[in-house]
Design a protein around this motif. Sequence first.
Motif, PDB file in Angstrom:
ATOM      1  N   THR A 296       0.855  -1.180   0.000  1.00 18.36           N
ATOM      2  CA  THR A 296       0.000   0.000   0.000  1.00 18.36           C
ATOM      3  C   THR A 296       0.894   1.234   0.000  1.00 18.36           C
ATOM      4  O   THR A 296       1.706   1.419   0.910  1.00 18.36           O
ATOM      5  N   ASP A 297       0.758   2.056  -1.033  1.00 20.49           N
ATOM      6  CA  ASP A 297       1.564   3.259  -1.181  1.00 20.49           C
ATOM      7  C   ASP A 297       0.678   4.492  -1.126  1.00 20.49           C
ATOM      8  O   ASP A 297      -0.519   4.442  -1.394  1.00 20.49           O
ATOM      9  N   LEU A 298       1.313   5.620  -0.816  1.00 19.50           N
ATOM     10  CA  LEU A 298       0.616   6.884  -0.656  1.00 19.50           C
ATOM     11  C   LEU A 298       0.971   7.801  -1.823  1.00 19.50           C
ATOM     12  O   LEU A 298       2.148   7.922  -2.194  1.00 19.50           O
ATOM     13  N   TYR A 299      -0.038   8.454  -2.401  1.00 23.63           N
ATOM     14  CA  TYR A 299       0.143   9.310  -3.570  1.00 23.63           C
ATOM     15  C   TYR A 299      -0.513  10.668  -3.344  1.00 23.63           C
ATOM     16  O   TYR A 299      -1.500  10.773  -2.614  1.00 23.63           O
ATOM     17  N   SER A 300       0.020  11.685  -4.007  1.00 20.83           N
ATOM     18  CA  SER A 300      -0.636  12.988  -4.053  1.00 20.83           C
ATOM     19  C   SER A 300      -0.824  13.370  -5.518  1.00 20.83           C
ATOM     20  O   SER A 300      -0.052  12.969  -6.388  1.00 20.83           O
ATOM     21  N   VAL A 301      -1.886  14.134  -5.768  1.00 16.26           N
ATOM     22  CA  VAL A 301      -2.221  14.548  -7.128  1.00 16.26           C
ATOM     23  C   VAL A 301      -2.992  15.864  -7.050  1.00 16.26           C
ATOM     24  O   VAL A 301      -3.779  16.066  -6.111  1.00 16.26           O
ATOM     25  N   PRO A 302      -2.790  16.785  -7.991  1.00 16.31           N
ATOM     26  CA  PRO A 302      -3.609  18.001  -8.003  1.00 16.31           C
ATOM     27  C   PRO A 302      -5.100  17.630  -8.132  1.00 16.31           C
ATOM     28  O   PRO A 302      -5.459  16.686  -8.840  1.00 16.31           O
ATOM     29  N   ILE A 303      -5.962  18.372  -7.461  1.00 18.15           N
ATOM     30  CA  ILE A 303      -7.392  18.041  -7.429  1.00 18.15           C
ATOM     31  C   ILE A 303      -8.030  18.106  -8.817  1.00 18.15           C
ATOM     32  O   ILE A 303      -9.002  17.407  -9.086  1.00 18.15           O
ATOM     33  N   ASP A 304      -7.454  18.895  -9.728  1.00 19.18           N
ATOM     34  CA  ASP A 304      -8.024  18.998 -11.072  1.00 19.18           C
ATOM     35  C   ASP A 304      -7.330  18.077 -12.077  1.00 19.18           C
ATOM     36  O   ASP A 304      -7.567  18.157 -13.271  1.00 19.18           O
ATOM     37  N   GLY A 305      -6.472  17.179 -11.569  1.00 19.64           N
ATOM     38  CA  GLY A 305      -5.821  16.200 -12.432  1.00 19.64           C
ATOM     39  C   GLY A 305      -4.364  16.522 -12.667  1.00 19.64           C
ATOM     40  O   GLY A 305      -3.873  17.592 -12.334  1.00 19.64           O
ATOM     41  N   GLY A 306      -3.673  15.574 -13.238  1.00 21.90           N
ATOM     42  CA  GLY A 306      -2.238  15.699 -13.475  1.00 21.90           C
ATOM     43  C   GLY A 306      -1.553  14.427 -13.024  1.00 21.90           C
ATOM     44  O   GLY A 306      -2.209  13.423 -12.712  1.00 21.90           O
ATOM     45  N   ALA A 307      -0.251  14.474 -12.952  1.00 24.61           N
ATOM     46  CA  ALA A 307       0.520  13.288 -12.573  1.00 24.61           C
ATOM     47  C   ALA A 307       0.398  13.020 -11.078  1.00 24.61           C
ATOM     48  O   ALA A 307       0.508  13.938 -10.267  1.00 24.61           O
TER      49      ALA A 307
ATOM     50  N   ALA B 283       6.989  12.044   8.078  1.00 26.44           N
ATOM     51  CA  ALA B 283       6.434  13.255   7.475  1.00 26.44           C
ATOM     52  C   ALA B 283       7.108  13.453   6.126  1.00 26.44           C
ATOM     53  O   ALA B 283       8.306  13.172   5.971  1.00 26.44           O
ATOM     54  N   VAL B 284       6.339  13.916   5.152  1.00 27.56           N
ATOM     55  CA  VAL B 284       6.860  14.138   3.806  1.00 27.56           C
ATOM     56  C   VAL B 284       6.136  15.350   3.206  1.00 27.56           C
ATOM     57  O   VAL B 284       4.953  15.560   3.487  1.00 27.56           O
ATOM     58  N   PRO B 285       6.836  16.171   2.412  1.00 38.47           N
ATOM     59  CA  PRO B 285       6.133  17.256   1.725  1.00 38.47           C
ATOM     60  C   PRO B 285       4.999  16.690   0.865  1.00 38.47           C
ATOM     61  O   PRO B 285       5.145  15.625   0.261  1.00 38.47           O
ATOM     62  N   ILE B 286       3.891  17.390   0.786  1.00 40.55           N
ATOM     63  CA  ILE B 286       2.719  16.883   0.072  1.00 40.55           C
ATOM     64  C   ILE B 286       3.014  16.657  -1.409  1.00 40.55           C
ATOM     65  O   ILE B 286       2.417  15.779  -2.030  1.00 40.55           O
ATOM     66  N   GLU B 287       3.977  17.393  -1.966  1.00 39.60           N
ATOM     67  CA  GLU B 287       4.314  17.207  -3.379  1.00 39.60           C
ATOM     68  C   GLU B 287       5.363  16.122  -3.579  1.00 39.60           C
ATOM     69  O   GLU B 287       5.732  15.808  -4.702  1.00 39.60           O
ATOM     70  N   GLY B 288       5.829  15.524  -2.483  1.00 39.25           N
ATOM     71  CA  GLY B 288       6.830  14.462  -2.550  1.00 39.25           C
ATOM     72  C   GLY B 288       8.188  14.964  -2.129  1.00 39.25           C
ATOM     73  O   GLY B 288       8.442  16.165  -2.041  1.00 39.25           O
ATOM     74  N   GLY B 289       9.068  14.041  -1.860  1.00 37.01           N
ATOM     75  CA  GLY B 289      10.416  14.346  -1.391  1.00 37.01           C
ATOM     76  C   GLY B 289      10.828  13.276  -0.404  1.00 37.01           C
ATOM     77  O   GLY B 289      10.083  12.322  -0.155  1.00 37.01           O
ATOM     78  N   PRO B 290      12.002  13.417   0.195  1.00 41.90           N
ATOM     79  CA  PRO B 290      12.435  12.384   1.131  1.00 41.90           C
ATOM     80  C   PRO B 290      11.613  12.428   2.420  1.00 41.90           C
ATOM     81  O   PRO B 290      11.480  13.486   3.031  1.00 41.90           O
ATOM     82  N   PRO B 291      11.065  11.279   2.839  1.00 35.82           N
ATOM     83  CA  PRO B 291      10.334  11.235   4.103  1.00 35.82           C
ATOM     84  C   PRO B 291      11.284  11.393   5.291  1.00 35.82           C
ATOM     85  O   PRO B 291      12.445  10.996   5.241  1.00 35.82           O
ATOM     86  N   LEU B 292      10.775  11.975   6.369  1.00 37.48           N
ATOM     87  CA  LEU B 292      11.503  12.150   7.611  1.00 37.48           C
ATOM     88  C   LEU B 292      10.832  11.291   8.677  1.00 37.48           C
ATOM     89  O   LEU B 292       9.635  11.445   8.929  1.00 37.48           O
ATOM     90  N   ARG B 293      11.588  10.383   9.280  1.00 37.19           N
ATOM     91  CA  ARG B 293      11.027   9.571  10.372  1.00 37.19           C
ATOM     92  C   ARG B 293      10.910  10.463  11.599  1.00 37.19           C
ATOM     93  O   ARG B 293      11.869  11.106  12.000  1.00 37.19           O
ATOM     94  N   LEU B 294       9.721  10.512  12.203  1.00 34.81           N
ATOM     95  CA  LEU B 294       9.455  11.416  13.313  1.00 34.81           C
ATOM     96  C   LEU B 294       9.666  10.769  14.677  1.00 34.81           C
ATOM     97  O   LEU B 294      10.023  11.456  15.633  1.00 34.81           O
ATOM     98  N   ASN B 295       9.413   9.486  14.800  1.00 34.04           N
ATOM     99  CA  ASN B 295       9.572   8.848  16.106  1.00 34.04           C
ATOM    100  C   ASN B 295      11.041   8.560  16.378  1.00 34.04           C
ATOM    101  O   ASN B 295      11.849   8.449  15.460  1.00 34.04           O
ATOM    102  N   GLY B 296      11.374   8.455  17.656  1.00 32.74           N
ATOM    103  CA  GLY B 296      12.726   8.084  18.055  1.00 32.74           C
ATOM    104  C   GLY B 296      12.917   6.584  17.924  1.00 32.74           C
ATOM    105  O   GLY B 296      12.067   5.868  17.390  1.00 32.74           O
ATOM    106  N   ALA B 297      14.035   6.122  18.433  1.00 32.16           N
ATOM    107  CA  ALA B 297      14.331   4.691  18.401  1.00 32.16           C
ATOM    108  C   ALA B 297      13.261   3.931  19.181  1.00 32.16           C
ATOM    109  O   ALA B 297      12.811   4.382  20.236  1.00 32.16           O
ATOM    110  N   LEU B 298      12.870   2.792  18.641  1.00 31.34           N
ATOM    111  CA  LEU B 298      11.866   1.961  19.288  1.00 31.34           C
ATOM    112  C   LEU B 298      12.554   0.827  20.039  1.00 31.34           C
ATOM    113  O   LEU B 298      13.567   0.296  19.589  1.00 31.34           O
TER     114      LEU B 298
END
Length: 155
Positions: free
Chosen positions: A73-84, A132-147
């Motif tokens: 299961t992957d997460l995607y963002s797209v402009p509301i009026d269409g596009g890539a 956390a990741v910018p809504i337009e994409g980019g490198p994700p940042l892990r927010l939690n500390g060591a488990l």
Amino acid sequence: MESDFLISPDGATVVYRADQDTDNVVELYSVPIGGGPSTKLNGTLSRFGIVEAGFQVSPDGSTVVYAKESFSTDLYSVPIDGGASTRINDRLFSGPGPFAISDVDNFAISPDSSTVVYQSDETTDNVDEIYAVPIEGGPPLRLNGALGPDGDVRS
């Protein structure tokens, strides 16, 4: 509450899931609230792919974030009026197969529409963490500390 349709915050657009083009293939669309042609928002689905329920429209109404399942299961963002569509999570590949094994479980869009926070096991199989990741994409940042041993971020 998950819905198969949402109205954009400005009231101009309806975003909905339907098997509109192919029977039993659920995809994501937008349409002006006053009517008109609809626009498919998701990219090409694999043979067994599906757009999951629980998509969200950003608070500024510009972007739709959705989960697409096809082996993982992957997460995607797209402009509301269409596009890539842009995949915004990282994937974990482990084992002998060619497919990703990570899954995005939950996500939320920040009130300023700039960031998506999500729960996934993209670093270690079956160990959910929060990113956390910018809504337009980019490198994700892990927010939690060591488990700790058998640690997991919960919903």
